[in-house]
Design a protein around this motif. Sequence first.
Motif, PDB file in Angstrom:
ATOM      1  N   LEU A 656       0.780  -1.237   0.000  1.00 53.33           N
ATOM      2  CA  LEU A 656       0.000   0.000   0.000  1.00 53.33           C
ATOM      3  C   LEU A 656       0.816   1.293   0.000  1.00 53.33           C
ATOM      4  O   LEU A 656       0.342   2.317  -0.487  1.00 53.33           O
ATOM      5  CB  LEU A 656      -0.921   0.027   1.239  1.00 53.33           C
ATOM      6  CG  LEU A 656      -2.000  -1.050   1.304  1.00 53.33           C
ATOM      7  CD1 LEU A 656      -2.741  -0.961   2.637  1.00 53.33           C
ATOM      8  CD2 LEU A 656      -2.986  -0.900   0.143  1.00 53.33           C
ATOM      9  N   LEU A 657       1.994   1.285   0.568  1.00 50.37           N
ATOM     10  CA  LEU A 657       2.633   2.564   0.887  1.00 50.37           C
ATOM     11  C   LEU A 657       3.989   2.818   0.259  1.00 50.37           C
ATOM     12  O   LEU A 657       4.231   3.871  -0.330  1.00 50.37           O
ATOM     13  CB  LEU A 657       2.788   2.677   2.414  1.00 50.37           C
ATOM     14  CG  LEU A 657       1.499   2.852   3.214  1.00 50.37           C
ATOM     15  CD1 LEU A 657       1.756   2.567   4.691  1.00 50.37           C
ATOM     16  CD2 LEU A 657       0.976   4.268   3.054  1.00 50.37           C
ATOM     17  N   PRO A 737       3.107  -0.749  -4.840  1.00 51.73           N
ATOM     18  CA  PRO A 737       1.993  -0.496  -3.943  1.00 51.73           C
ATOM     19  C   PRO A 737       0.742  -0.016  -4.685  1.00 51.73           C
ATOM     20  O   PRO A 737       0.847   0.719  -5.658  1.00 51.73           O
ATOM     21  CB  PRO A 737       2.525   0.605  -3.010  1.00 51.73           C
ATOM     22  CG  PRO A 737       3.600   1.280  -3.769  1.00 51.73           C
ATOM     23  CD  PRO A 737       4.210   0.226  -4.635  1.00 51.73           C
ATOM     24  N   ALA A 738      -0.393  -0.475  -4.175  1.00 56.52           N
ATOM     25  CA  ALA A 738      -1.682  -0.033  -4.717  1.00 56.52           C
ATOM     26  C   ALA A 738      -1.988   1.322  -4.079  1.00 56.52           C
ATOM     27  O   ALA A 738      -2.778   1.433  -3.156  1.00 56.52           O
ATOM     28  CB  ALA A 738      -2.769  -1.051  -4.403  1.00 56.52           C
ATOM     29  N   THR A 739      -1.311   2.329  -4.585  1.00 55.37           N
ATOM     30  CA  THR A 739      -1.441   3.667  -4.002  1.00 55.37           C
ATOM     31  C   THR A 739      -2.790   4.261  -4.355  1.00 55.37           C
ATOM     32  O   THR A 739      -3.438   3.834  -5.318  1.00 55.37           O
ATOM     33  CB  THR A 739      -0.349   4.595  -4.555  1.00 55.37           C
ATOM     34  OG1 THR A 739      -0.489   4.620  -5.982  1.00 55.37           O
ATOM     35  CG2 THR A 739       1.038   4.105  -4.195  1.00 55.37           C
ATOM     36  N   PRO A 740      -3.199   5.277  -3.622  1.00 55.83           N
ATOM     37  CA  PRO A 740      -4.445   5.958  -3.980  1.00 55.83           C
ATOM     38  C   PRO A 740      -4.424   6.440  -5.429  1.00 55.83           C
ATOM     39  O   PRO A 740      -5.445   6.353  -6.120  1.00 55.83           O
ATOM     40  CB  PRO A 740      -4.505   7.130  -2.998  1.00 55.83           C
ATOM     41  CG  PRO A 740      -3.714   6.670  -1.817  1.00 55.83           C
ATOM     42  CD  PRO A 740      -2.621   5.800  -2.369  1.00 55.83           C
ATOM     43  N   ARG A 742      -2.920   5.098  -8.004  1.00 54.59           N
ATOM     44  CA  ARG A 742      -3.150   3.968  -8.922  1.00 54.59           C
ATOM     45  C   ARG A 742      -4.592   3.485  -8.826  1.00 54.59           C
ATOM     46  O   ARG A 742      -5.213   3.149  -9.837  1.00 54.59           O
ATOM     47  CB  ARG A 742      -2.191   2.821  -8.595  1.00 54.59           C
ATOM     48  CG  ARG A 742      -0.754   3.155  -8.914  1.00 54.59           C
ATOM     49  CD  ARG A 742       0.162   1.932  -8.978  1.00 54.59           C
ATOM     50  NE  ARG A 742       1.469   2.398  -9.426  1.00 54.59           N
ATOM     51  CZ  ARG A 742       2.505   2.646  -8.612  1.00 54.59           C
ATOM     52  NH1 ARG A 742       2.405   2.376  -7.313  1.00 54.59           N
ATOM     53  NH2 ARG A 742       3.626   3.126  -9.090  1.00 54.59           N
ATOM     54  N   LEU A 743      -5.118   3.449  -7.616  1.00 51.20           N
ATOM     55  CA  LEU A 743      -6.516   3.029  -7.476  1.00 51.20           C
ATOM     56  C   LEU A 743      -7.437   4.026  -8.166  1.00 51.20           C
ATOM     57  O   LEU A 743      -8.418   3.640  -8.801  1.00 51.20           O
ATOM     58  CB  LEU A 743      -6.890   2.918  -5.988  1.00 51.20           C
ATOM     59  CG  LEU A 743      -6.470   1.626  -5.309  1.00 51.20           C
ATOM     60  CD1 LEU A 743      -6.768   1.706  -3.817  1.00 51.20           C
ATOM     61  CD2 LEU A 743      -7.225   0.443  -5.919  1.00 51.20           C
TER      62      LEU A 743
ATOM     63  N   ASN C 261       2.292  11.903  -6.998  1.00 48.90           N
ATOM     64  CA  ASN C 261       1.307  11.139  -6.240  1.00 48.90           C
ATOM     65  C   ASN C 261      -0.125  11.469  -6.613  1.00 48.90           C
ATOM     66  O   ASN C 261      -1.016  10.643  -6.461  1.00 48.90           O
ATOM     67  CB  ASN C 261       1.467  11.397  -4.737  1.00 48.90           C
ATOM     68  CG  ASN C 261       2.566  10.570  -4.139  1.00 48.90           C
ATOM     69  OD1 ASN C 261       2.722   9.405  -4.491  1.00 48.90           O
ATOM     70  ND2 ASN C 261       3.338  11.170  -3.262  1.00 48.90           N
ATOM     71  N   VAL C 262      -0.360  12.688  -7.039  1.00 48.14           N
ATOM     72  CA  VAL C 262      -1.739  13.142  -7.229  1.00 48.14           C
ATOM     73  C   VAL C 262      -1.875  13.900  -8.539  1.00 48.14           C
ATOM     74  O   VAL C 262      -1.281  14.965  -8.712  1.00 48.14           O
ATOM     75  CB  VAL C 262      -2.171  14.050  -6.052  1.00 48.14           C
ATOM     76  CG1 VAL C 262      -3.656  14.356  -6.147  1.00 48.14           C
ATOM     77  CG2 VAL C 262      -1.862  13.395  -4.715  1.00 48.14           C
TER      78      VAL C 262
END
Lengths: 751, 152, 286
Positions: A656-657, A737-740, A742-743, C261-262
């Motif tokens: 996840l991280l 990781p299945a990061t936010p 990627r999700l 990340n975003v």
Amino acid sequence: MTGWVGRPITRFEDDALLRGAGHFTADLPAEAYLRFVRSPVAAGIIDGCIAPDGVMMITDTDLASVPPIKPIIRKFGYVPIAQPVLARGVVRYTGEPVAAVIGQTEEQAEDFADLVSLNITPAPVCVTAEAAMAPGAPVIHPGMADNIVVQTALTTPGYESANAKAAHRVVTKIRSHRQAALPMETRAAHAAFDAATGRVTLTCTAQMPHLMHRAITAMLGMAADELRVIAPDFGQKMSLAAEYVVLVWAALRLRTSIAWVEDRRDNLMASFHARDIAIEVEGAFDNEGRFLALRGDITANVGAYAPYPNTAAVEPLMSFTELPGPYDIGEYSCAARGVITNTCCSAPYRGVARPAITLAMERLLDMAAMQLGMEPAEIRRRNLIRIFPHTTPTGLVYDNAAYVETMEMALLAADVPGFRARQHAARARGVYLGLGMSSFCERTGYGSAAFAARGMDIQPGWEHVDMTLDGDGVVTARIGASPHGQGLRTTLAQIIADAVGVVPANVRVVHGDTDHTPFGWGTFASRSLVISGGASLIAARKIRERLLQQAASYLEAADADIDLRDGYASVTGTDRRVSIAVLAQVHGGFADDGFYDPLGTFSNATHIAMVAVDIETCMVRVERFIVAEDAGRLINPMIVDGQIHGGVAQGIANALLEEVIYDETGNILTISLADFLAPTAHEIPAMTILHRETIADATMTGAKGLGEGGTIGAPAAVLNAINDALAPLKVTINEMPATPARLHAALRGTK
Amino acid sequence: MKLHVNGRDYDIAVEARRTLADALRKDCGLTGTHIGCEHGVCGACTVIMDGAAVRACLIFAVQAEGAVIRTVEGLAAGGLHVIQQEFVAHHGLQCGFCTPGFLMLAVAAREAEPDLTDAEILDVLSANLCRCTGYQNIVKAVSASARRMRET
Amino acid sequence: MKPCAFIYHRPSGLPEALALLAAHAPTGGRVLAGGQSLVPMMAYRMAQPSHLIDINHIATLQGAAMQNGALVIGTTTRHAAFKTGICPGPLGAMLGFVSSHIAHGPIRNRGTFGGSLANADPASEWCLVMVTLGGRVMLQHASGTRMVAAGDFFTGVMATALADDEMLTEAHLPWGQGDQWGFYEISRRAGDYALAMCLVVYRLDNGLMRDVRLGIGGAEATPRRLAAAEAILAGQAPTGPNFIQAADAAAAMLKPMTDHNVTALFRRDLVRAAVRRALHHSLNHE
């Protein structure tokens, strides 16, 4: 007749550590401090490296006589790579050490490093394996035109025909992104020259002090007795650090004590990375969901150089050999390669390759189950190996185990029907819960035969233990292995206590010092308790035999009537007894040794994760985690659970991280703990751990290795749980990781 | 300058840029306080300053002059402190590198609020990083010590 | 990761501190408050101040008190001081709740309110509070004082209207008649920087929302109020459909920051979620 083995006794290691009196390398004061000047770019030609006046700087020119780090494998098309301890003319990754400067304090050394004028003409870079393998890609090492450092392939004779019979075919691609081991203690080393003897004592963080000793003396042309290596501590430190070689060289040259303590930035940038692996798997199944054949294609980005002693081949080769896991896959076809890129080197990190192959297999099985309309547990029931020993297509022999029974234990504890009801109800409220499982078996405690099969120039495997029983009744075991927090002092004491007949408190375990321990390979590959424990048991039994004779003679009884226990020899059924201390005094002490080189044993486990996915924020919360594990005989259940806890936490982090991120120029973006996200107590759920104990015939103690298992099973369980949660939305994620982010991309892709 | 640590004064000469963590370790010889990141995230260097848990890597030693500082070395008075005993009993440590920081973090929290709930304890402990234990047994050890200290 | 050398000053009064700042600011002198952002930047040598003027020992800069309907917060008031209600009523409760989202305990024990404002991290909770409530900051230098509205103070990512020789000495936080507030923050781990957050404050008048203030943080270079979202809510009942409408409006008018990340698209979705959840939070603080 209960003994010490199997009891959750508290650890002998704890008292000093809790008082802040533990020994860590960075605690040692030094006359001088060394700091490395590192490459700010991922590839380039060094045009100049100039220190300001008065600053002592070491470059490759000074180290001209020091050979490069160049471990070798003589198989699998392996192309040896030379890594100069300081860059020689070219740099190949961001963070590569180019020079070292010396200051009186760490602060001053860092000031000096900042003043060094380093000019590099940047060269084209390959950051990803795809880029490095592309036609016309820059050649990173001369003589390796395709940037492929190692490759192998195998197709079993029956593969094509088995594959052709498939009723169902399922293909999936998984991607494991790069992770760093992140020991809380960074690497550190302290080299002290002793003018009286001309020796250098290197205290360093290392898991294999004897091998460090061997490598560094060879590279610096030192006689064996000119270097003593002490390794009080560990972590991410199985491989030889080029920095340590420079440090010993500097101590010899300056005839002083000199220290290097890696800071966190350098640790994240230029210590070893791992797990940068892509795998495609294709399963051919019959109508009942049974494997007919498995095909795999594995690409590992192994970074710029090859760490000593394992080389750059470990991740691709281990993935290739162990991909089938606990399943009877029938026929096998697989190709694997390791690709050199302009990134930090990859080195073994807890779990080595298995987190990725387990993810590939467990995603494949879940996808196959879905295609066949079957529960995930059912397809595993049909494919888990039930008959042992089992020989895999790559020639591994699985020893006695109970894979199905272990899985059923985990399922029972998870109450899957209860979960499904909760999941169903939650979905009605827009809450997405998921349950994911993963099963794996893990090769542990393997000796020199396994390493010889890899064709490694360095063939680790056995362990040696020197043991004495002195007149004070204390057993001293000097071990070549080098524990690092697993509590080996305690567990070995339990094994030895039972065998000799003393209490564990009267067993002293000496480790991590090349002056005071016999040669041994160290701690890695879930081997220490199995192999060092086996060697300890062999030595202890030899001493026991002689103690029995001595006691029989002293107590005027038959050997067979003597009971040795908790410090006393007594005649069974009588009150006649004598302390073992007295027997040792009378005999003038006992000394013996043990040598153990086993073939290896396979532990196994099933992990089950329950997660909640917030589909708006794309955050995943692991709510429950269950492990059913079979690691053979448990020497100390408390310590076993601790090992699993920590491994699972690192596995959840992997899922996840945690991710090492490079930009397209090879600049590393994750050089702080605000960017490389380790889990806190909030991110790790309470765990339930269950044990089976299939006593391993393959090992002396009946124990199997388990230090790495947690990291191996957890990522796949978490990813399967996320996919289960998102199944109603027809969303899949096979990347970790299945990061936010990627999700989010996966969820948005379907909207 | 003077640092007052564990009831004792240390006369030390340091550069202004030396952090409290480095001063404790290098100048006072108190190496129980560990350094894990030097940017305030990992918490290995956590000490208690004037009653509050702080990151010793984010305070310069010169700033701590006049403050009452407690480190892991001051925790045991002969025998182990209750929290240290519970760390042993619950296997709350493995390599031991993060342990001093967790002990000081938990002791400060417990002294400030004797009635911490388990959820609050988890929240407090999330300030520091541990790589060995998966936090399971640290949480249990701190909860158990909080219970024991309430009962006595 | 050792900081560069600097000269340390520990003034005991504000005039002395301002004089030191005036003297040393032109050559790289800086104020040291809690140090929880500055010291890490110094460890990475991204900040290399020549002088540090430590204001932690100036008693008059610490603490908070109500004055003329505004909470006046001394610049070195630590985050931890807000935990149990620094002032009575909903303002104290809101500040306590928001403060629990700032990093972790040991950081809150040292980090300061004024330091957070001067640092102007886009993800700072206090910056969002100041902008949403229409706060003002007092900036002082050796020869004068000025008050600047929070909305004008933050000029970009970690950029403010603060001159090199000025010190932020007080923050004034007005609290209108509203007693409804809601806050929601989205971050990777508890205590991490916000990826998006929303603070909403309003009063209920016969079941309808009035004087609505809705601010977002962590999503753009600086926190700001979203007038379009406020307008949608004003005069309406606090219901789910209205909240969704406001959240959609907020997401639509965003100029999102992006990083590895975003993505912009993701940030918009996060803001939408944060706004809606902050509004729901205003109805239920459990």
